[in-house]
Design a protein around this motif. Structure first.
Motif, mmCIF file in Angstrom:
data_model
loop_
_atom_site.group_PDB
_atom_site.id
_atom_site.type_symbol
_atom_site.label_atom_id
_atom_site.label_comp_id
_atom_site.label_asym_id
_atom_site.label_seq_id
_atom_site.Cartn_x
_atom_site.Cartn_y
_atom_site.Cartn_z
ATOM 1 N N PHE A 95 0.825 -1.207 0.000
ATOM 2 C CA PHE A 95 0.000 0.000 0.000
ATOM 3 C C PHE A 95 0.864 1.264 0.000
ATOM 4 O O PHE A 95 0.890 2.033 0.944
ATOM 5 C CB PHE A 95 -0.986 0.006 1.173
ATOM 6 N N PHE A 96 1.603 1.437 -1.100
ATOM 7 C CA PHE A 96 2.398 2.636 -1.372
ATOM 8 C C PHE A 96 3.587 2.821 -0.430
ATOM 9 O O PHE A 96 3.982 3.943 -0.118
ATOM 10 C CB PHE A 96 1.518 3.887 -1.395
ATOM 11 N N ASN A 97 4.166 1.731 0.010
ATOM 12 C CA ASN A 97 5.424 1.751 0.764
ATOM 13 C C ASN A 97 6.512 1.688 -0.314
ATOM 14 O O ASN A 97 6.738 0.642 -0.919
ATOM 15 C CB ASN A 97 5.485 0.550 1.712
ATOM 16 N N ILE A 98 7.148 2.804 -0.575
ATOM 17 C CA ILE A 98 8.010 2.956 -1.747
ATOM 18 C C ILE A 98 9.456 2.585 -1.423
ATOM 19 O O ILE A 98 10.058 3.102 -0.489
ATOM 20 C CB ILE A 98 7.916 4.393 -2.297
ATOM 21 N N ILE A 154 -1.383 8.102 -5.083
ATOM 22 C CA ILE A 154 -0.638 8.533 -3.889
ATOM 23 C C ILE A 154 -1.256 9.803 -3.320
ATOM 24 O O ILE A 154 -1.475 9.917 -2.110
ATOM 25 C CB ILE A 154 0.863 8.724 -4.215
ATOM 26 N N ARG A 155 -1.578 10.750 -4.191
ATOM 27 C CA ARG A 155 -2.212 11.999 -3.720
ATOM 28 C C ARG A 155 -3.555 11.719 -3.043
ATOM 29 O O ARG A 155 -3.893 12.349 -2.049
ATOM 30 C CB ARG A 155 -2.419 12.955 -4.898
ATOM 31 N N HIS A 156 -4.305 10.771 -3.609
ATOM 32 C CA HIS A 156 -5.624 10.436 -3.063
ATOM 33 C C HIS A 156 -5.508 9.790 -1.677
ATOM 34 O O HIS A 156 -6.216 10.178 -0.744
ATOM 35 C CB HIS A 156 -6.361 9.503 -4.023
ATOM 36 N N HIS A 157 -4.635 8.793 -1.548
ATOM 37 C CA HIS A 157 -4.536 8.042 -0.296
ATOM 38 C C HIS A 157 -3.662 8.715 0.763
ATOM 39 O O HIS A 157 -3.827 8.447 1.959
ATOM 40 C CB HIS A 157 -3.998 6.631 -0.562
ATOM 41 N N PHE A 158 -2.741 9.566 0.323
ATOM 42 C CA PHE A 158 -1.811 10.230 1.245
ATOM 43 C C PHE A 158 -1.746 11.724 0.923
ATOM 44 O O PHE A 158 -0.687 12.232 0.528
ATOM 45 C CB PHE A 158 -0.415 9.591 1.154
ATOM 46 N N ALA A 178 6.823 13.805 0.770
ATOM 47 C CA ALA A 178 7.986 12.904 0.831
ATOM 48 C C ALA A 178 7.693 11.612 0.064
ATOM 49 O O ALA A 178 8.541 11.116 -0.689
ATOM 50 C CB ALA A 178 8.348 12.586 2.282
ATOM 51 N N ARG A 179 6.505 11.076 0.229
ATOM 52 C CA ARG A 179 6.124 9.842 -0.476
ATOM 53 C C ARG A 179 6.034 10.098 -1.982
ATOM 54 O O ARG A 179 6.503 9.306 -2.795
ATOM 55 C CB ARG A 179 4.788 9.322 0.059
ATOM 56 N N LEU A 180 5.445 11.221 -2.348
ATOM 57 C CA LEU A 180 5.323 11.571 -3.764
ATOM 58 C C LEU A 180 6.701 11.786 -4.392
ATOM 59 O O LEU A 180 6.975 11.312 -5.500
ATOM 60 C CB LEU A 180 4.450 12.824 -3.906
ATOM 61 N N ASP A 181 7.586 12.455 -3.680
ATOM 62 C CA ASP A 181 8.954 12.666 -4.174
ATOM 63 C C ASP A 181 9.696 11.340 -4.321
ATOM 64 O O ASP A 181 10.421 11.129 -5.296
ATOM 65 C CB ASP A 181 9.740 13.591 -3.245
ATOM 66 N N ALA A 182 9.505 10.422 -3.360
ATOM 67 C CA ALA A 182 10.144 9.104 -3.444
ATOM 68 C C ALA A 182 9.660 8.356 -4.680
ATOM 69 O O ALA A 182 10.452 7.714 -5.377
ATOM 70 C CB ALA A 182 9.854 8.294 -2.174
ATOM 71 N N TYR A 183 8.384 8.466 -4.967
ATOM 72 C CA TYR A 183 7.837 7.820 -6.163
ATOM 73 C C TYR A 183 8.431 8.444 -7.427
ATOM 74 O O TYR A 183 8.855 7.727 -8.340
ATOM 75 C CB TYR A 183 6.307 7.910 -6.180
ATOM 76 N N ARG A 184 8.481 9.756 -7.476
ATOM 77 C CA ARG A 184 9.018 10.434 -8.666
ATOM 78 C C ARG A 184 10.486 10.090 -8.908
ATOM 79 O O ARG A 184 10.923 10.007 -10.055
ATOM 80 C CB ARG A 184 8.849 11.943 -8.517
ATOM 81 N N ARG A 185 11.253 9.897 -7.840
ATOM 82 C CA ARG A 185 12.678 9.552 -7.989
ATOM 83 C C ARG A 185 12.888 8.191 -8.651
ATOM 84 O O ARG A 185 13.981 7.907 -9.133
ATOM 85 C CB ARG A 185 13.388 9.589 -6.634
#
Length: 186
Positions: A79-82, A111-115, A120-127
């Motif tokens: 569940f979006f643990n990146i 990610i935006r919807h659930h968190f 930080a989570r969004l940036d980790a995903y983008r990286r």
């Protein structure tokens, strides 16, 4: 890395997530000739940000110096643990290949919807960057991201470990093992 070498070893890591508090990770060490010769487990928090640490715990627990590459079944688990594959590469010195199987527009909206507000989570995903399609000899497509290894070599390596379907054997066995252990400890 000498990809044709029979004794080349991959550590395949996959999870079993069933909507609980934790997700079980299984790490399977497999030689290119498909002999399994190692196994370790870890747990990560569903919806947390500890997936990278869970991967590193598996590598540390195994304590092996003969592993040549780490294969991950996805970079976004539990569940979006990146996972931060770049950090895994830096900490282990081993190339990392993240394998997925579906074409996708991405997960930013989810990610935006659930968190909401979790930059930080969004940036980790983008990286994580973009995925590269890799077509297997039978015409099936897998999608790869790689760190410490050229994308073409990552594709060759995944092809070498794939004998049926489009899942490399270390990841297929890791997924089956993670499911069994998750059911056992739950």
């Amino acid at each position: 890395m000498h990809i044709p070498k029979k004794g080349l070893r991959a550590l395949g890591i996959a999870e079993s997530y069933a909507g609980r508090e934790h997700s079980t990770l299984a790490g399977i060490v497999m030689r290119k000739d498909l002999i399994t010769d190692g196994c370790a487990f870890s747990r990560v928090t569903v919806g947390g940000m500890d997936a990278t640490d869970g991967i590193l715990r598996i590598v540390h627990t195994l304590g092996r110096r003969d592993i040549n590459v780490i294969l991950l079944s996805g970079c976004v688990i539990a569940f979006f643990n990146i996972i931060d594959p770049g950090r895994v590469f830096e900490c282990t010195g081993l190339p990392v290949i993240c394998v997925t199987y579906e074409e996708s527009a991405g997960l930013e909206g989810d990610i935006r919807h659930h968190f909401p507000g979790d930059t930080a989570r969004l940036d980790a995903y983008r990286r994580l960057g973009t995925r590269t399609p890799h077509i297997l000899p039978d015409g099936q497509t897998m999608y790869l991201r790689s760190w410490g290894l050229d994308p073409a070599d990552a594709g060759l390596l995944c092809t070498a470990f794939t004998c049926d379907g489009k899942t490399p054997e270390p990841l297929r066995v890791a997924r089956i093992t993670a499911r069994a252990v998750h059911r056992f400890i739950s």
